[in-house]
Design an enzyme around this catalytic site. Sequence first.
Site, PDB file in Angstrom:
ATOM      1  N   SER A 103       6.570 -28.769  10.557  1.00  0.00           N
ATOM      2  CA  SER A 103       6.622 -28.286   9.172  1.00  0.00           C
ATOM      3  C   SER A 103       6.471 -29.413   8.167  1.00  0.00           C
ATOM      4  O   SER A 103       6.288 -29.166   6.979  1.00  0.00           O
ATOM      5  CB  SER A 103       7.932 -27.533   8.918  1.00  0.00           C
ATOM      6  OG  SER A 103       9.042 -28.400   9.072  1.00  0.00           O
ATOM      7  N   LYS A 146      15.159 -24.472   3.865  1.00  0.00           N
ATOM      8  CA  LYS A 146      14.404 -25.598   3.301  1.00  0.00           C
ATOM      9  C   LYS A 146      14.420 -25.591   1.772  1.00  0.00           C
ATOM     10  O   LYS A 146      14.338 -26.641   1.137  1.00  0.00           O
ATOM     11  CB  LYS A 146      12.972 -25.580   3.848  1.00  0.00           C
ATOM     12  CG  LYS A 146      12.933 -25.968   5.326  1.00  0.00           C
ATOM     13  CD  LYS A 146      11.587 -25.732   5.971  1.00  0.00           C
ATOM     14  CE  LYS A 146      11.652 -26.091   7.452  1.00  0.00           C
ATOM     15  NZ  LYS A 146      10.396 -25.789   8.167  1.00  0.00           N
TER      16      LYS A 146
END
Length: 601
Positions: A103, A146
Amino acid sequence: MKKMLALLLITFLLNSAFAVVIKAPAVSLTDMGYVGVPINIQINVTKGDGHVFMDTMPLTELDMQGSARIAAKVAGEITGKDMNKYNTYIIVRSDVPVVGGPSAGATMTIGIICELMNWSLNKHVMMTGTINPDGSIGPVGGILEKIEAAKKANCTIMLIPKGQRFIDVDGNKVDAVEFGKKLGIKVIEVGSIYEAIPYFTNKKIVMKEYPENYIVEEKYQKIMKQLSEDVLKIANKKYENLSKELDNSYFGYEYQKMLLSELTASKTLLEKANQEYIDNKYYSATCSAFNALIKLETIEHTLKYLTGEEDVKTYLLDVQNEINYDKEVVYSKNLTVDNFEEILAGRVRISEAEELLDNAWKSYYLGHYDEAIKYGSFAKLRGESAVWWVSLYENNKSETINESKLKSLAQQYLDNAETISTYVETLYPNLVTGELENDLESAKKAYKQEDYLLAIAKSIDTCVKAEIPLVMFGDIEYLKKYSRNKINLAENLGITPISALGYYEYANSLEDNISKIMYYKYSSYYAQMDIDVIKELNKDNKESIDSEINIITNGNEKIVSANEETVTTKENNNGIAVIISAIVGGLIGFVGGYIARRASA
């Protein structure tokens, strides 16, 4: 000793002075469950030979290392830099162990771009997303965690992959945009690195748009029109003959039903091919007619097998001899700047014909004669199509080129194929197929045999098939535009990108999204291959092919050569860093020696 430590600290600071530091969100597993944490990524790019070095603490999974290599490749393409002339150093630090690492791929790409262009970063922006080789941003998990990591890092903008705004949490849909608002963070979806760059730099990179080269397009249309006419003529005639033969024959209910079904399917394909020809879609018409031919060839030799006119083993031996002859024809052609596309297409088809014939023999020895005839028919026609392709260009006046000049390029494509396949395998271990592994092995085998064109083509096969899981839910319009831009660039270099144009045309004719994506990928890869081959052959000439990019700052557009502007600034900075480091290193050595002498005295 204090002086020694001070000088070492100075050296560290100097080496970091010219680095880009960018923050990325990650997910860590704690006793309370998954939580979002920010990680720091320091990036240095120096002159080198194409290596990507990574130092992570705590250790991360292999997928982050794969992401780093893809990130460097994409950054080079977007900025127009030849990354084979640079080394990339990436240092990742986190206070806690993080789960996975792909990611951070998109974030690393931004960091490398800024390092290459000597641009400063907006420290209040954070992003999550995997990086795909075409510059698109792929989906990730832990979006909400996140966003919380972005809050901890004092960021006000969080970029997430396009299509991931709504997150499924225990069966309920959570709007990431609204979730971010509660934390004081603006959440924005982005589909590619091109879309993300402005948020980090207040600059926008736009690939220089080249118009279609109508002279090249007309040349392509003329070539493909003739090929489609020839294949249609053969297929239509074979259909008429077999229709009459089947009307006057009977081989039992099951066989009759199967053969008539195949004949009907071939008729449908021929009708489609004839219409595509009328619509000037010549490559698509050729493909449809070729697929009809495979069915008709299968029907013809099944009939011969049923009537006792021909046994399967004899047929396969005949096919073997025909493929051997076709291979001699293909490999007898001189390789030139003007025909390497056609030669490559021919070699690929010969390779496929040999693989199909292997399958035919396997089926034969297992007693599956119907299947053996199908594979044999496909193999025979695939070999014939190889000769069609190498016969498209018969200008013997073109200068012959030494294929060994393509060795380093073939190695680059092979390395890229291994990187992408390994990267995808770490992300989706259950999706990697034997076919993908076979393509990679075929590429390596061709390289060892010094068949560098075939090695490049097989490497492209590996890359395209490996990338499908990465982009299967992506933005098709982005892939289409990306492919068209590559084609236009090739055309403006004077290349007739037959394969790229053909795949692009074929993708446009398809309705299945996965198939469309696959052929757009093939199109862009083959267009890039054309560009790379011409660059490789011309690299020793005084006239080189320079990449250009458009940089837009506050509405003002500036076209910049990839070999100019910030590269000079960056390399000057690197030079200064090296000189200062050398001076400091000398001082450290002097002080260290002085201390050592005092200690020994």
